[in-house]
Design a protein around this motif. Structure first.
Motif, mmCIF file in Angstrom:
data_model
loop_
_atom_site.group_PDB
_atom_site.id
_atom_site.type_symbol
_atom_site.label_atom_id
_atom_site.label_comp_id
_atom_site.label_asym_id
_atom_site.label_seq_id
_atom_site.Cartn_x
_atom_site.Cartn_y
_atom_site.Cartn_z
ATOM 1 N N GLY A 25 65.415 30.535 53.295
ATOM 2 C CA GLY A 25 66.280 29.408 52.974
ATOM 3 C C GLY A 25 67.752 29.752 53.048
ATOM 4 O O GLY A 25 68.130 30.883 53.360
ATOM 5 N N LEU A 26 68.556 28.744 52.742
ATOM 6 C CA LEU A 26 70.007 28.890 52.709
ATOM 7 C C LEU A 26 70.491 28.663 51.286
ATOM 8 O O LEU A 26 69.869 27.914 50.520
ATOM 9 C CB LEU A 26 70.672 27.880 53.649
ATOM 10 N N SER A 27 71.606 29.276 50.927
ATOM 11 C CA SER A 27 72.166 29.145 49.579
ATOM 12 C C SER A 27 72.546 27.706 49.281
ATOM 13 O O SER A 27 73.089 27.014 50.141
ATOM 14 C CB SER A 27 73.422 30.011 49.425
ATOM 15 N N GLU A 28 72.271 27.310 48.058
ATOM 16 C CA GLU A 28 72.648 25.963 47.611
ATOM 17 C C GLU A 28 74.164 25.834 47.456
ATOM 18 O O GLU A 28 74.708 24.745 47.592
ATOM 19 C CB GLU A 28 71.974 25.659 46.279
ATOM 20 N N ASP A 29 74.831 26.957 47.179
ATOM 21 C CA ASP A 29 76.277 26.916 46.943
ATOM 22 C C ASP A 29 77.109 27.124 48.207
ATOM 23 O O ASP A 29 78.328 27.191 48.140
ATOM 24 C CB ASP A 29 76.674 27.941 45.881
ATOM 25 N N ALA A 30 76.464 27.203 49.361
ATOM 26 C CA ALA A 30 77.186 27.385 50.630
ATOM 27 C C ALA A 30 77.922 26.096 50.998
ATOM 28 O O ALA A 30 77.422 24.999 50.740
ATOM 29 C CB ALA A 30 76.213 27.755 51.739
ATOM 30 N N PRO A 31 79.103 26.207 51.599
ATOM 31 C CA PRO A 31 79.812 25.012 52.058
ATOM 32 C C PRO A 31 78.957 24.234 53.069
ATOM 33 O O PRO A 31 78.210 24.821 53.849
ATOM 34 C CB PRO A 31 81.069 25.569 52.727
ATOM 35 N N VAL A 32 79.075 22.929 53.039
ATOM 36 C CA VAL A 32 78.270 22.066 53.903
ATOM 37 C C VAL A 32 78.460 22.417 55.377
ATOM 38 O O VAL A 32 77.480 22.477 56.132
ATOM 39 C CB VAL A 32 78.621 20.577 53.654
ATOM 40 N N GLU A 33 79.688 22.690 55.798
ATOM 41 C CA GLU A 33 79.927 22.994 57.210
ATOM 42 C C GLU A 33 79.247 24.312 57.619
ATOM 43 O O GLU A 33 78.802 24.462 58.755
ATOM 44 C CB GLU A 33 81.415 23.016 57.553
ATOM 45 N N THR A 35 76.356 25.589 56.167
ATOM 46 C CA THR A 35 74.907 25.347 56.250
ATOM 47 C C THR A 35 74.556 24.531 57.484
ATOM 48 O O THR A 35 73.542 24.800 58.133
ATOM 49 C CB THR A 35 74.366 24.647 54.994
ATOM 50 N N THR A 36 75.390 23.584 57.845
ATOM 51 C CA THR A 36 75.145 22.797 59.055
ATOM 52 C C THR A 36 75.180 23.686 60.282
ATOM 53 O O THR A 36 74.282 23.631 61.133
ATOM 54 C CB THR A 36 76.191 21.672 59.192
ATOM 55 N N ARG A 37 76.178 24.551 60.381
ATOM 56 C CA ARG A 37 76.280 25.467 61.524
ATOM 57 C C ARG A 37 75.090 26.411 61.581
ATOM 58 O O ARG A 37 74.504 26.617 62.641
ATOM 59 C CB ARG A 37 77.580 26.270 61.448
ATOM 60 N N LEU A 38 74.718 26.974 60.434
ATOM 61 C CA LEU A 38 73.585 27.898 60.401
ATOM 62 C C LEU A 38 72.294 27.212 60.834
ATOM 63 O O LEU A 38 71.510 27.772 61.602
ATOM 64 C CB LEU A 38 73.436 28.504 59.001
ATOM 65 N N ARG A 39 72.065 26.003 60.366
ATOM 66 C CA ARG A 39 70.862 25.267 60.774
ATOM 67 C C ARG A 39 70.875 24.974 62.268
ATOM 68 O O ARG A 39 69.852 25.081 62.931
ATOM 69 C CB ARG A 39 70.739 23.981 59.971
#
Length: 85
Positions: A25-33, A35-39
């Protein structure tokens, strides 16, 4: 025969060169931009990632994911949770 306990998740930045891990998974506290890039790059739960090479100053790191190599800086990789394979 008892099953071994599940491995504890750790940050992708801690993955040793040449080792593979399963993304959980990805961290819940990561900036939205971030997490979007990582996905978009394929860093999604269930995918396998391998640390291939590190830059001379240890950042960025080249990872193999979904059949291609890509570089990721530690400030983004720290948001990816993995378990060792």
């Amino acid at each position: 025969m008892s099953a071994s306990p599940p491995a504890a998740p750790f940050s992708l930045t801690q993955l040793k060169t040449g080792s593979s891990a399963l993304i959980v998974g990805l961290s819940e506290d990561a900036p939205v931009e971030v997490t979007t890039r990582l996905r978009h790059l394929g860093f999604r739960a269930g995918n396998v990632v391998e640390a291939r090479r590190r830059a001379p100053l240890r950042d960025p790191v080249m990872y193999r994911l979904l059949g291609y190599d890509m570089c990721l800086r530690a400030n983004e990789a720290c948001h990816v949770s993995v378990v060792a394979l």
